[in-house]
Design a protein around this motif. Structure first.
Motif, PDB file in Angstrom:
ATOM      1  N   VAL A   1      -4.181  -3.341   5.561  1.00  0.00           N
ATOM      2  CA  VAL A   1      -3.145  -2.709   4.752  1.00  0.00           C
ATOM      3  C   VAL A   1      -1.899  -3.570   4.814  1.00  0.00           C
ATOM      4  CG1 VAL A   1      -1.662  -0.683   4.530  1.00  0.00           C
ATOM      5  CG2 VAL A   1      -4.070  -0.414   5.175  1.00  0.00           C
TER       6      VAL A   1
ATOM      7  N   SER B   1       7.041   4.898  11.811  1.00  0.00           N
ATOM      8  CA  SER B   1       5.659   5.331  11.592  1.00  0.00           C
ATOM      9  C   SER B   1       4.684   4.197  11.835  1.00  0.00           C
ATOM     10  CB  SER B   1       5.495   5.848  10.158  1.00  0.00           C
ATOM     11  OG  SER B   1       6.323   6.967   9.954  1.00  0.00           O
TER      12      SER B   1
ATOM     13  N   SER C   1       0.820  -1.209   0.000  1.00  0.00           N
ATOM     14  CA  SER C   1       0.000   0.000   0.000  1.00  0.00           C
ATOM     15  C   SER C   1       0.854   1.258   0.000  1.00  0.00           C
ATOM     16  CB  SER C   1      -0.921  -0.005   1.219  1.00  0.00           C
ATOM     17  OG  SER C   1      -0.161   0.060   2.397  1.00  0.00           O
ATOM     18  N   ALA C   2       2.134   1.116   0.207  1.00  0.00           N
ATOM     19  CA  ALA C   2       3.005   2.288   0.258  1.00  0.00           C
ATOM     20  C   ALA C   2       3.665   2.572  -1.088  1.00  0.00           C
ATOM     21  CB  ALA C   2       4.060   2.107   1.333  1.00  0.00           C
TER      22      ALA C   2
ATOM     23  N   ASP D   1      -1.377   6.447  10.168  1.00  0.00           N
ATOM     24  CA  ASP D   1      -1.901   6.013   8.880  1.00  0.00           C
ATOM     25  C   ASP D   1      -0.832   6.204   7.818  1.00  0.00           C
ATOM     26  OD1 ASP D   1      -4.241   5.395   9.997  1.00  0.00           O
ATOM     27  OD2 ASP D   1      -5.430   6.936   9.009  1.00  0.00           O
ATOM     28  N   SER D   2      -0.849   5.355   6.806  1.00  0.00           N
ATOM     29  CA  SER D   2       0.167   5.437   5.773  1.00  0.00           C
ATOM     30  C   SER D   2       0.141   6.788   5.061  1.00  0.00           C
ATOM     31  CB  SER D   2      -0.003   4.296   4.772  1.00  0.00           C
ATOM     32  OG  SER D   2      -1.322   4.223   4.322  1.00  0.00           O
ATOM     33  N   ALA D   3      -0.967   7.498   5.140  1.00  0.00           N
ATOM     34  CA  ALA D   3      -1.056   8.798   4.504  1.00  0.00           C
ATOM     35  C   ALA D   3      -0.051   9.785   5.094  1.00  0.00           C
ATOM     36  CB  ALA D   3      -2.469   9.361   4.642  1.00  0.00           C
ATOM     37  N   TRP D   4       0.438   9.505   6.289  1.00  0.00           N
ATOM     38  CA  TRP D   4       1.387  10.405   6.957  1.00  0.00           C
ATOM     39  C   TRP D   4       2.822  10.056   6.639  1.00  0.00           C
ATOM     40  CZ3 TRP D   4      -0.086  14.717   9.513  1.00  0.00           C
ATOM     41  CH2 TRP D   4      -1.428  14.808   9.849  1.00  0.00           C
ATOM     42  N   TRP D   5       3.086   8.982   5.968  1.00  0.00           N
ATOM     43  CA  TRP D   5       4.466   8.586   5.718  1.00  0.00           C
ATOM     44  C   TRP D   5       5.120   9.511   4.712  1.00  0.00           C
ATOM     45  CZ3 TRP D   5       3.802   2.596   5.116  1.00  0.00           C
ATOM     46  CH2 TRP D   5       3.320   2.090   6.330  1.00  0.00           C
TER      47      TRP D   5
ATOM     48  N   ASN E   1       9.727   2.596   6.976  1.00  0.00           N
ATOM     49  CA  ASN E   1       8.683   3.293   7.720  1.00  0.00           C
ATOM     50  C   ASN E   1       8.409   2.659   9.068  1.00  0.00           C
ATOM     51  OD1 ASN E   1       7.859   5.201   5.502  1.00  0.00           O
ATOM     52  ND2 ASN E   1       7.555   3.253   4.478  1.00  0.00           N
TER      53      ASN E   1
ATOM     54  N   GLU F   1      -6.043  -0.383   9.173  1.00  0.00           N
ATOM     55  CA  GLU F   1      -6.268   1.052   9.292  1.00  0.00           C
ATOM     56  C   GLU F   1      -7.724   1.327   8.963  1.00  0.00           C
ATOM     57  OE1 GLU F   1      -3.602   3.157   6.778  1.00  0.00           O
ATOM     58  OE2 GLU F   1      -1.810   2.448   7.805  1.00  0.00           O
ATOM     59  N   ARG F   2      -8.421   1.870   9.934  1.00  0.00           N
ATOM     60  CA  ARG F   2      -9.836   2.213   9.723  1.00  0.00           C
ATOM     61  C   ARG F   2     -10.617   1.042   9.159  1.00  0.00           C
ATOM     62  NH1 ARG F   2      -8.634   8.129   7.017  1.00  0.00           N
ATOM     63  NH2 ARG F   2      -7.308   8.838   8.681  1.00  0.00           N
TER      64      ARG F   2
END
Ligand SMILES: [Zn+2]
Length: 68
Positions: free
Chosen positions: A45, A58, A19-20, A64-68, A55, A40-41
């Protein structure tokens, strides 16, 4: 340490996508040994071994991966 997963033990997934970075896992199932699974939510993932290392902090912080 076992990775947490939302799937029943009987579920077999041959290949997954990171997912990253979008990398596709080997189809032989070895990704289960090195990839990271998290929820996540309510969504499962999966992150490849390389992104897991990059990561790690993190992931451990449960961002959440959105912050990586
Ligand atoms: Zn990746």
């Amino acid at each position: 340490m076992k990775a947490r997963t939302s799937e029943p033990a009987a579920t077999v997934i041959d290949a997954v996508t990171c997912s990253a970075c979008g990398a596709t896992s080997p189809k032989d199932g070895t990704w289960r040994l090195t990839w990271t699974s998290s929820v996540e939510r309510g969504r499962t993932v999966r992150v490849c071994d390389r992104c897991s290392r990059d990561n790690l902090r993190s992931i451990e912080a449960k961002l959440d991966s959105a912050w990586w």
